[in-house]
Design a protein around this motif. Structure first.
Motif, PDB file in Angstrom:
ATOM      1  N   THR A   1       0.671  -1.044  -0.053  1.00 14.75           N
ATOM      2  CA  THR A   1       0.075   0.061   0.187  1.00 14.75           C
ATOM      3  C   THR A   1       0.494   1.049   0.328  1.00 14.75           C
ATOM      4  O   THR A   1       1.588   1.495   0.809  1.00 14.75           O
ATOM      5  CB  THR A   1      -0.781   0.277   1.159  1.00 14.75           C
ATOM      6  N   ILE A   2       0.468   2.112  -1.001  1.00 17.23           N
ATOM      7  CA  ILE A   2       1.626   3.264  -1.235  1.00 17.23           C
ATOM      8  C   ILE A   2       0.371   4.394  -0.203  1.00 17.23           C
ATOM      9  O   ILE A   2      -0.828   4.435  -0.399  1.00 17.23           O
ATOM     10  CB  ILE A   2       0.961   4.457  -2.705  1.00 17.23           C
ATOM     11  N   SER A   3       0.922   5.101   0.752  1.00 19.82           N
ATOM     12  CA  SER A   3      -0.059   5.803   1.931  1.00 19.82           C
ATOM     13  C   SER A   3       1.263   6.937   1.917  1.00 19.82           C
ATOM     14  O   SER A   3       1.682   7.573   1.567  1.00 19.82           O
ATOM     15  CB  SER A   3       0.091   5.341   3.026  1.00 19.82           C
TER      16      SER A   3
ATOM     17  N   LEU B   1      -4.518  -0.326   6.009  1.00 20.60           N
ATOM     18  CA  LEU B   1      -4.411   0.127   7.204  1.00 20.60           C
ATOM     19  C   LEU B   1      -3.364  -0.138   7.876  1.00 20.60           C
ATOM     20  O   LEU B   1      -2.374   0.265   8.539  1.00 20.60           O
ATOM     21  CB  LEU B   1      -5.286   0.016   8.260  1.00 20.60           C
ATOM     22  N   ALA B   2      -2.350  -1.582   8.341  1.00 12.48           N
ATOM     23  CA  ALA B   2      -1.795  -2.335   8.921  1.00 12.48           C
ATOM     24  C   ALA B   2      -0.806  -1.748   8.204  1.00 12.48           C
ATOM     25  O   ALA B   2       0.290  -1.473   8.443  1.00 12.48           O
ATOM     26  CB  ALA B   2      -1.985  -3.866   9.356  1.00 12.48           C
ATOM     27  N   ASP B   3      -0.855  -1.551   6.620  1.00 15.01           N
ATOM     28  CA  ASP B   3       0.867  -1.376   5.932  1.00 15.01           C
ATOM     29  C   ASP B   3       0.983   0.203   5.896  1.00 15.01           C
ATOM     30  O   ASP B   3       1.815   0.495   6.877  1.00 15.01           O
ATOM     31  CB  ASP B   3       0.425  -1.127   4.806  1.00 15.01           C
TER      32      ASP B   3
ATOM     33  N   ALA C   1       3.591  13.206  14.133  1.00 14.86           N
ATOM     34  CA  ALA C   1       3.092  11.772  12.797  1.00 14.86           C
ATOM     35  C   ALA C   1       2.007  11.566  12.700  1.00 14.86           C
ATOM     36  O   ALA C   1       1.684  10.725  13.640  1.00 14.86           O
ATOM     37  CB  ALA C   1       4.836  10.654  12.933  1.00 14.86           C
ATOM     38  N   ILE C   2       1.507  11.703  11.811  1.00 14.35           N
ATOM     39  CA  ILE C   2      -0.115  11.375  11.368  1.00 14.35           C
ATOM     40  C   ILE C   2      -0.039  10.818   9.955  1.00 14.35           C
ATOM     41  O   ILE C   2       0.272  11.223   8.866  1.00 14.35           O
ATOM     42  CB  ILE C   2      -0.554  12.878  11.353  1.00 14.35           C
ATOM     43  N   GLY C   3      -1.077  10.064   9.971  1.00  8.25           N
ATOM     44  CA  GLY C   3      -1.588   9.224   8.208  1.00  8.25           C
ATOM     45  C   GLY C   3      -1.895   8.280   8.882  1.00  8.25           C
ATOM     46  O   GLY C   3      -2.553   8.212   9.807  1.00  8.25           O
ATOM     47  N   ASP C   4      -3.124   8.291   7.147  1.00 10.71           N
ATOM     48  CA  ASP C   4      -2.928   8.969   6.437  1.00 10.71           C
ATOM     49  C   ASP C   4      -3.688   9.810   6.091  1.00 10.71           C
ATOM     50  O   ASP C   4      -4.906   9.605   5.910  1.00 10.71           O
ATOM     51  CB  ASP C   4      -2.841   7.406   5.346  1.00 10.71           C
ATOM     52  N   SER C   5      -2.735  10.973   5.841  1.00  4.88           N
ATOM     53  CA  SER C   5      -4.010  12.328   5.744  1.00  4.88           C
ATOM     54  C   SER C   5      -4.653  12.650   4.679  1.00  4.88           C
ATOM     55  O   SER C   5      -4.748  13.644   3.649  1.00  4.88           O
ATOM     56  CB  SER C   5      -3.730  13.790   6.635  1.00  4.88           C
ATOM     57  N   ALA C   6      -4.101  12.081   3.065  1.00  2.00           N
ATOM     58  CA  ALA C   6      -3.552  12.630   1.843  1.00  2.00           C
ATOM     59  C   ALA C   6      -4.006  11.335   1.086  1.00  2.00           C
ATOM     60  O   ALA C   6      -4.516  11.252  -1.023  1.00  2.00           O
ATOM     61  CB  ALA C   6      -2.181  12.983   2.094  1.00  2.00           C
ATOM     62  N   VAL C   7      -3.769   9.892   0.576  1.00  2.00           N
ATOM     63  CA  VAL C   7      -3.841   9.127  -0.284  1.00  2.00           C
ATOM     64  C   VAL C   7      -4.944   7.964  -0.453  1.00  2.00           C
ATOM     65  O   VAL C   7      -5.949   7.891  -1.269  1.00  2.00           O
ATOM     66  CB  VAL C   7      -2.187   8.552  -0.150  1.00  2.00           C
ATOM     67  N   CYS C   8      -4.513   7.089   0.556  1.00  4.85           N
ATOM     68  CA  CYS C   8      -5.448   5.943   0.430  1.00  4.85           C
ATOM     69  C   CYS C   8      -7.376   6.758   1.688  1.00  4.85           C
ATOM     70  O   CYS C   8      -7.214   6.651   2.588  1.00  4.85           O
ATOM     71  CB  CYS C   8      -5.024   5.037   2.247  1.00  4.85           C
ATOM     72  N   THR C   9      -7.961   6.095   0.168  1.00  2.82           N
ATOM     73  CA  THR C   9      -9.374   6.863   1.009  1.00  2.82           C
ATOM     74  C   THR C   9      -9.653   5.887   1.766  1.00  2.82           C
ATOM     75  O   THR C   9     -10.011   6.694   3.022  1.00  2.82           O
ATOM     76  CB  THR C   9     -10.510   7.189  -0.479  1.00  2.82           C
TER      77      THR C   9
END
Length: 334
Positions: free
Chosen positions: A147-149, A183-185, A168-176
């Motif tokens: 998964t790209i995130s 999510l694990a990735d 640090a926070i993610g993902d806020s831009a790629v994975c809808t």
């Protein structure tokens, strides 16, 4: 002292070659020039060299700061093609590879894949989808990741948690709407990103609207399943949940809600959102009401560092993301 200062110093100590396939763009060339002239990177401008040199002269840039790669240089192209096709994992034949390399983005990524560049930096003339698709095809995915995130770094005034006030926070831009595996990735990639870039020992919280079973629903089930997958894949990482946001970052809340041992609860320095709705709204709330500076998004999950910047970003922000990318590339080699 800026949060970026230590990162900038790391960049100077181990210069990386950053390929710019959109170098003709005025903002991109300026950011590449400033980062190169100040000694943070070795900028490689990829495209039509005569055109790029004319633009550099027009913009009063010292040409010696740049390295130039002409996509019409047959000798160098043949060298790249031979090296890429010789890679054991490549599936492209010469004809198909050369056809793609007519596009500077693909040309730069081939350079990176065969170690002629350390980073590919784009995103103004190419969409995020273009950059991700090309990166997946040409440099591939990190081992164990599918998964790209993205991940961002928030510097929040008055916040004493996280890592010295940084979160640090993610993902806020790629994975809808990532499934549990994705999510694990994202969580695993985020931990590896902050460890490599910042030297943190990651404490990663998977967040949603429930803390350890206080709520019920499909979204919570997804987060719990993702947690179990991440822990099974990477038992070396401190990834825990499911937590509500306050239980993840506030020790006093965690003390009331988390009635078991946890390396993460109340002291998370990495927070993983359950989906892009939450992530996008969350980062904007942090920026708007927390008055936070947010750096990124940084793409993660590739086998090498591939970057997509915001089209509307000012030169200063693009330059910062270039330097961050270079430090990530240096850490990846180690």
């Amino acid at each position: 002292m800026s949060v970026l200062d230590p990162i900038y110093e790391k960049a100077k100590s181990d210069l990386q070659k950053v390929a710019f396939p959109e170098a003709a763009n005025e903002k991109m060339m300026q950011a590449a020039y400033e980062a190169g002239k100040e000694g943070y990177i070795i900028p490689i401008l990829v495209g039509n060299t005569a055109e790029l040199k004319a633009l550099a002269a027009e913009r009063n840039y010292d040409e010696s700061v740049f390295q130039f790669v002409d996509i019409n240089d047959e000798e160098y192209t043949a060298k790249l093609v031979a090296a890429y096709i010789a890679k054991p994992d490549t599936t492209l034949k010469e004809k198909g590879l050369r056809r793609r390399m007519a596009n500077p983005l693909f040309y730069a990524l081939v350079m990176e894949a065969v170690d002629e560049a350390d980073v590919t930096f784009a995103g103004i003339d190419n969409t995020t989808g273009d950059v991700i698709a090309a990166g997946m095809m040409m440099v591939g995915m990190a081992p164990g990741i599918s998964t790209i995130s993205s991940i961002g770094l928030c510097d929040i005034p008055g916040f004493t948690g996280g890592e010295n006030g940084l979160l640090a926070i993610g993902d806020s831009a790629v994975c809808t709407n990532p499934d549990a595996e994705q999510l694990a990735d994202i969580a695993i990639s985020a931990c590896d990103t902050v460890r490599g870039l910042l030297g943190w020992e990651p404490r990663c919280a998977m967040v949603c609207y429930s803390t350890l079973g206080s709520g019920q629903g499909e979204l919570i089930d997804k987060v719990v399943n993702a947690l179990h997958i991440a822990q099974e894949k990477r038992p070396d990482l401190a990834i825990d949940g499911e937590f509500q946001f306050d239980a993840a970052v506030k020790p006093e809340v965690a003390a009331k809600k988390v009635k078991r041992e946890s390396k993460v609860a109340g002291k998370a320095n990495v927070v993983i959102w359950p989906d892009l709705n939450v992530g996008n709204i969350g980062v904007k709330l942090i920026q708007t009401f927390g008055k936070a500076d947010a750096y990124g998004p940084m793409l993660q999950g590739f086998n090498k560092i591939v970057c997509d910047c915001s089209r509307g970003a000012p030169v200063s922000e693009i330059k910062g993301n270039i330097i961050i990318s270079a430090v990530r590339a240096a850490s990846l080699k180690k």
